[in-house]
Scaffold this active site. Structure first.
Site, short mmCIF file in Angstrom:
data_model
loop_
_atom_site.label_atom_id
_atom_site.label_comp_id
_atom_site.label_asym_id
_atom_site.label_seq_id
_atom_site.Cartn_x
_atom_site.Cartn_y
_atom_site.Cartn_z
N HIS A 60 -11.51 0.20 6.70
CA HIS A 60 -10.07 -0.05 6.54
C HIS A 60 -8.98 0.58 7.74
CE1 HIS A 60 -6.40 -0.05 3.53
NE2 HIS A 60 -6.06 -0.15 4.73
N HIS A 112 -0.32 5.82 7.52
CA HIS A 112 -1.23 5.05 7.28
C HIS A 112 -1.63 4.07 8.42
CE1 HIS A 112 -4.36 2.37 5.65
NE2 HIS A 112 -3.67 1.27 5.36
N GLU A 149 0.74 -1.30 -0.05
CA GLU A 149 0.01 0.14 -0.07
C GLU A 149 0.67 1.42 -0.09
OE1 GLU A 149 -4.12 -0.62 1.84
OE2 GLU A 149 -2.76 -0.84 3.44
#
Lengths: 242, 242, 242, 242
Positions: free
Chosen positions: B166, B96, B77
């Site tokens: 997520h 993230h 990612e």
């Protein structure tokens, strides 16, 4: 009587205890009134409580002027402490913190009351101070004496006062007892939230009970906890008599 | 100015801090823009943040191509990072993560707003990106630049953006400040959930307050926390000036 | 048969286990009936459970008079223990604690029932004692035999009894089993709160199930946990047979 | 291919990881199918997972008879494992645990669905088995093959099955992946509870998303977590390839 050196060691311990007990994170602070001069207080330089060492403790006038800065940078919000000592001659220790349980009670209009005996020292009802009422939009920090005095006014004669969108202040006649109140204020917040989510008719302590507990909370009791907190914070315990 | 070596040490520290503070578990990642080349960023190889070491830090083009892979496997990612650096020249660090508090805000339609001053850097309202809107049923991973760019578009000019089902992304002008925002985004989520379960009329920070806090959050403030987090993560603290 | 020395070591371990498992904080206490004299019990001097050492264990008459004080100060609330031993010849160990989960059940009128098999030893329904009913406004401490006996009456033939605005008491036929019940009483409180916030029709254990579990909880089972708790509290494990 | 010795070390590690990650307390267990004989499985003697050592691992027939007891006492509930291996040739590892989040979903009738990508391996809907339906009032333990087979029937082709008033079982094609599922099943429970308390319209993963995530969860991904969990449990990490 404790020496100044011993009181400063206790103040460092109070910083570490508040951190290991989850009452402060990297922010928040704790002070004591100077034992030899009621117009002065002792407070760490601007540092996270868990890191505070003896050499970080500075002396301030009640107006917040450092007496012996020696290059050390003070907390921006030291005025919370000075204003409390100014307004309340009985107050010998002040804590400012943002423990998670108190935040919701500062922003929802729900009133905090003691739910168990160990939390009775928070007072029968905990007032909430909103900086915005008098000072409009600010960065919510108490950065001058006018703000500190307005907060001390809301604290009034009590031991605790919440600050909307910010945290709380806790005061007491002695450092260890003040740490005790801050720790059980946080516990009360968590337990009251749970109880109020279960029932609309929570049985708080009665006024009479709250007063009786507050009256009988002894030095021996507080030291039982203090010895334990010292152990958990890897700090030496100094015994005191009631 | 910090050397590249110092910045890489800081990036390793950021990984460890995010883990010890509960912002990442075995997943999630943090990057910085290359200090000497704005078209490059630095990010660990595919490894749990708590395990990341200096030798794990790789260099990538904004498109996510490793410049010096040497057999190291990158995060799938990484495009979250490159797309943010591409869209936002002001951004110097990207995180993230899937911290538990942010998940419910990504899947319930409830809007996150700052409940206390330390959380004001998250922005006045936190947007939510749903990968499904544009990309249909996926495995929810941001595995190419198209997805990364779509996410960056939702982030817009802000500092934080939730990702439905997520986690979230957090960006900033400096690494430590970005870690600070990620930590207090999680705290805000927890506190706002509690407050909203207690009352339908939660007093959030006003827009004016949120802006004032964000404007006055200083390097000194963030370093007070950073020194503390370093201690808790057993990492050395490097002092920086504002 | 265990020697007195071994039982005292177990009692010290029980103190440490209750602390490391979060059942007591700086307050709360645990006792055993004296193995050689049913009219006596063994209980630490007034000290936080996590700090208790062998030399802290004192001997008391059932009325709460210290037999061998040697300058050691007893807990104010030792009458909880003596009154339970007096009323219940089958009881060999008593715990008094304020673990956070039980407080809401003491002040909301919600009834606690076992939600999972490991919690069945708490009994099918947990009674709540309110000190105020008989004694009016007090400091909520059980500081004499009259109060202790009133509490023991509410406990009746059960293993657990909540105390409004204060905490709970747990009794058992053996020390380790009593610690087990105190730990799973707290877990039951937390799980029941979550379940009841999700649904108004929670499926508790049936009476038959609760009785069957309580009947089959073996020494071997409890020792599996005890060995683990000893490890977590850095205390030696002594094996016993059922 | 891993040696039997390596697999047993992995099984010990799985015990420790499940304990340090809060999935088991003093109870719960984890097994693997014997790599050389699909009619056998490997499981610790009756001991708390955090204490399990290499010498505790026993071999059992699918019916639960110990092959090499040597005085070691087996878990009463080993039939959960044998029945799953019997019914599902694809299953190579089985976990039985009582992690706190799953209990409320077993007793409230609320259905668990994945709320985030990392939790997708739990399956799109998690079934609930009630021992009482077929066996009436029991002590809720799965103490024979008839009960184990009834549970395996409810598990059907899935990876997870809740047990009313007891806990859950988790199965998988490989040990590490099964630990991963057990850990994220617990996280899903906590996050779903929070989300459902905030809104009646929670956006779960779609079926398509859940399937895509489950399909792309790779050995490399699981090992990223496994390396981290090993570190936290002070166990050596053994690298494996996908």
């Amino acid at each position: 009587m404790a020496t100044l050196k011993e009181l400063i060691e206790d103040l460092v311990t109070a910083n570490r205890v508040l951190a290991t007990q989850g009452i402060v994170d990297s922010f928040g602070h704790v002070s004591i009134r100077h034992p030899d001069n009621p117009k002065r207080y002792l407070l760490s330089r601007s540092r996270a409580p868990e890191r505070v060492e003896t050499g970080d403790i500075m002396e301030f006038t009640l107006e917040g002027d450092p007496v012996n800065a020696e290059g050390r940078k003070p907390y921006l919000e030291r005025f919370i402490h000075g204003a409390a000592y100014e307004a309340r001659p009985d107050v010998m220790a002040v804590i400012h913190n943002h423990s998670p349980g108190v935040i919701p009670y500062g922003i929802t209009g729900r009133k905090m009351h003691p739910v168990m005996h160990m939390c009775a020292t928070i007072g029968y009802e905990v007032p909430v101070w909103d900086q915005r009422t008098k000072f409009g939009d600010t960065d919510l920090l108490v950065t001058n004496m006018a703000m500190g005095r307005d907060l001390a006014k809301k604290l009034s004669k009590g031991r605790t006062c919440l600050m909307r969108g910010h945290g709380c202040m806790v005061v007491g006649k002695e450092l260890r007892a003040t740490v005790y109140t801050a720790i059980y204020l946080e516990l009360n917040a968590k337990l009251q939230m749970q109880a109020e989510s279960m029932s609309k008719k929570v049985k708080f302590l009665t006024k009479g009970e709250a007063e009786k507990v507050a009256a009988t909370t002894s030095v021996a009791n507080i030291n039982r906890a203090w010895e334990n907190w010292c152990g958990k914070a890897s700090r030496p315990y100094r015994h005191t008599e009631g």
